[in-house]
Design a protein around this motif. Sequence first.
Motif, short mmCIF file in Angstrom:
data_model
loop_
_atom_site.label_atom_id
_atom_site.label_comp_id
_atom_site.label_asym_id
_atom_site.label_seq_id
_atom_site.Cartn_x
_atom_site.Cartn_y
_atom_site.Cartn_z
N ARG A 110 0.84 -1.21 0.00
CA ARG A 110 0.00 0.00 0.00
C ARG A 110 0.87 1.26 0.00
N TRP A 111 1.96 1.23 0.79
CA TRP A 111 2.85 2.37 0.83
C TRP A 111 3.41 2.64 -0.56
N ASN A 118 0.81 4.16 -2.88
CA ASN A 118 0.60 5.58 -2.53
C ASN A 118 1.77 6.43 -2.99
N THR A 160 1.65 7.01 -6.76
CA THR A 160 0.63 8.01 -7.07
C THR A 160 1.16 9.41 -6.76
N LYS A 161 1.83 9.54 -5.63
CA LYS A 161 2.36 10.84 -5.18
C LYS A 161 3.39 11.40 -6.16
#
Length: 199
Positions: A119-120, A123, A126-127
């Motif tokens: 998940r990290w 994310n 995406t960032k």
Amino acid sequence: ESRDWANQCGRSSEGAWRAANTKSIQDSAAKSGIELIFKEGKNNFTNQTEEIRSLINSGVDVLAFSPSQETGWDAILQEAKAAQIPVIVVDRAVSVTDDSLYVAHIGSDMVDEGRRAGRWLLNYLTKIGKNKNSINILVLEGIKGSTPAVHRDKGFRAAGLAQFLVIARDGLTIDGSGTVLASHGFIRGDEAQGAQHLD
């Protein structure tokens, strides 16, 4: 009441984390008045089963160990059960046909650790504006066949990363002396004809 408590897990073969984990167990045993018999299995299945058998034959009251691999423990744990010695599995988990072969597992949820790492990464991608389908992931598994490697991989893939091209899956192995070695087996996708080895 002072009791014999055998702890059979690999301490020096996995570096600082295992050394700290072992020291914590030793310190806790000393504070509790427990006589701790420590055997070094060198993170090797054959060594560990031989050490466990010797501890069973010596008549310890409790047996705790950190398994080098997930499977293959049924026979030796049956011996401990037949001798009425409770077994505690420490850190890594085991997969056995009869859960009554051990009384407790003290360790982390490795599937959740892998899921959180996945998940990290999603994310983070995406960032920074990366297209998840255009990246390659190098996975360093850890000790091949151990539950941290197997379960973290399961969690990592459950986070939505199973569709990614994994350029390399590089595990760590431990030689007979307990020394950790990198396998450096790099496999390049489904089209690979072989493996490239790095020095």
